[in-house]
Scaffold this motif. Structure first.
Motif, mmCIF file in Angstrom:
data_model
loop_
_atom_site.group_PDB
_atom_site.id
_atom_site.type_symbol
_atom_site.label_atom_id
_atom_site.label_comp_id
_atom_site.label_asym_id
_atom_site.label_seq_id
_atom_site.Cartn_x
_atom_site.Cartn_y
_atom_site.Cartn_z
ATOM 1 N N SER A 102 6.031 76.682 13.608
ATOM 2 C CA SER A 102 6.359 75.305 13.021
ATOM 3 C C SER A 102 7.365 76.129 11.802
ATOM 4 C CB SER A 102 4.880 75.495 11.872
ATOM 5 O OG SER A 102 5.099 74.582 10.644
ATOM 6 N N PRO A 103 8.410 75.413 11.515
ATOM 7 C CA PRO A 103 8.681 74.222 12.588
ATOM 8 C C PRO A 103 8.928 74.531 14.232
ATOM 9 C CG PRO A 103 10.409 75.099 12.034
ATOM 10 C CD PRO A 103 9.688 75.869 11.084
ATOM 11 N N GLY A 104 9.057 73.247 14.302
ATOM 12 C CA GLY A 104 8.787 73.263 16.503
ATOM 13 C C GLY A 104 8.880 71.717 16.650
ATOM 14 N N PRO A 105 9.474 71.946 17.943
ATOM 15 C CA PRO A 105 9.456 72.721 18.970
ATOM 16 C C PRO A 105 11.092 73.508 18.611
ATOM 17 C CG PRO A 105 9.586 71.029 20.335
ATOM 18 C CD PRO A 105 8.889 69.960 18.576
ATOM 19 N N VAL A 106 10.303 74.465 18.929
ATOM 20 C CA VAL A 106 11.715 75.516 17.871
ATOM 21 C C VAL A 106 12.815 74.917 19.105
ATOM 22 C CG1 VAL A 106 12.715 77.755 19.164
ATOM 23 C CG2 VAL A 106 10.967 77.519 17.274
ATOM 24 N N GLU A 107 12.947 74.589 19.962
ATOM 25 C CA GLU A 107 14.144 74.487 20.494
ATOM 26 C C GLU A 107 14.832 72.844 20.001
ATOM 27 O OE1 GLU A 107 10.693 72.804 23.389
ATOM 28 O OE2 GLU A 107 11.177 74.962 22.107
ATOM 29 N N ARG A 108 14.762 72.158 19.401
ATOM 30 C CA ARG A 108 14.750 71.058 18.923
ATOM 31 C C ARG A 108 15.493 70.997 17.469
ATOM 32 N NH1 ARG A 108 10.881 66.405 21.225
ATOM 33 N NH2 ARG A 108 10.328 67.129 23.008
ATOM 34 N N LEU A 109 15.515 72.068 16.816
ATOM 35 C CA LEU A 109 15.310 72.163 15.530
ATOM 36 C C LEU A 109 17.110 72.462 15.804
ATOM 37 C CD1 LEU A 109 13.337 75.435 13.958
ATOM 38 C CD2 LEU A 109 12.995 72.407 14.274
ATOM 39 N N PRO A 110 17.363 71.558 14.738
ATOM 40 C CA PRO A 110 19.332 71.084 14.382
ATOM 41 C C PRO A 110 18.924 72.271 13.428
ATOM 42 C CG PRO A 110 18.031 69.577 12.989
ATOM 43 C CD PRO A 110 17.003 69.828 14.164
ATOM 44 N N HIS A 111 20.926 72.779 12.995
ATOM 45 C CA HIS A 111 21.166 74.343 12.884
ATOM 46 C C HIS A 111 20.840 74.621 11.164
ATOM 47 C CE1 HIS A 111 24.643 72.034 12.350
ATOM 48 N NE2 HIS A 111 24.746 72.600 11.472
ATOM 49 N N TRP A 113 18.382 72.049 9.432
ATOM 50 C CA TRP A 113 17.029 71.823 9.659
ATOM 51 C C TRP A 113 16.000 71.741 8.791
ATOM 52 C CZ3 TRP A 113 12.582 74.120 8.327
ATOM 53 C CH2 TRP A 113 12.125 75.619 8.302
ATOM 54 N N THR A 114 16.293 72.702 7.381
ATOM 55 C CA THR A 114 16.053 72.520 6.600
ATOM 56 C C THR A 114 16.528 71.649 5.087
ATOM 57 O OG1 THR A 114 17.647 74.372 5.209
ATOM 58 C CG2 THR A 114 15.804 75.058 5.857
ATOM 59 N N GLU A 115 17.669 71.284 5.703
ATOM 60 C CA GLU A 115 18.279 70.202 4.714
ATOM 61 C C GLU A 115 18.029 69.361 5.033
ATOM 62 O OE1 GLU A 115 22.539 70.102 5.390
ATOM 63 O OE2 GLU A 115 22.165 72.580 5.054
ATOM 64 N N LEU A 116 16.921 68.620 6.731
ATOM 65 C CA LEU A 116 16.766 67.307 6.642
ATOM 66 C C LEU A 116 15.341 67.917 6.318
ATOM 67 C CD1 LEU A 116 17.990 67.990 10.626
ATOM 68 C CD2 LEU A 116 19.357 66.687 8.419
ATOM 69 N N LEU A 117 14.703 68.231 5.706
ATOM 70 C CA LEU A 117 13.035 67.780 5.591
ATOM 71 C C LEU A 117 13.497 66.329 4.406
ATOM 72 C CD1 LEU A 117 12.302 71.483 5.522
ATOM 73 C CD2 LEU A 117 11.407 69.628 7.044
ATOM 74 N N HIS A 118 12.158 66.000 3.962
ATOM 75 C CA HIS A 118 12.162 65.264 2.779
ATOM 76 C C HIS A 118 11.111 65.826 1.766
ATOM 77 C CE1 HIS A 118 13.194 62.142 5.104
ATOM 78 N NE2 HIS A 118 12.844 62.059 6.392
#
Length: 118
Positions: A102-111, A113-118
């Protein structure tokens, strides 16, 4: 279904899968944490995730009660009252697998990803 609990909670309904149903079906979606509908078992992503599929499901299906689908967490949340609550034991499995990141799936995480959280 147990009679002494909220009639919207079905203790016999298994989860729809081990990840967010909508994110997985999209082929590109990803999540931070997972939530399980206590009525029908649909597993969706939390509101901090980019898509917030769990709360969308609650609104669209009229199923307001969720349970965390994270390992070691057993809390319930009612979107009607916006309150956490205790609830019954639901059908297994009661969380995503311990080895599933978590987060996941790992292969789909954009570089970023932390900036895209709400």
């Amino acid at each position: 279904m147990t009679s002494d609990i909220d009639p919207l909670i079905d203790t016999d309904k298994p989860p729809s899968g081990l990840g967010c149903r909508e994110c997985l079906s999209s082929g590109t979606g990803w999540w931070l944490h997972l939530r399980r509908c206590a009525t029908c078992g649909v597993v969706g992503c939390c509101d901090s995730s980019p898509a917030g599929h769990a709360s969308r499901h609650a609104r669209q299906a009229g199923h307001p009660i969720i349970q965390s689908f994270e390992p070691g967490e057993d809390w319930f949340y009612d979107y009607r009252t916006e309150l956490s609550m205790d609830g019954p034991v639901l059908a297994p499995p009661r969380s995503r697998p311990l080895g599933q990141p978590s987060p996941g799936p790992v292969e789909r995480l954009p570089h970023n990803w932390t900036e895209l959280l709400h």
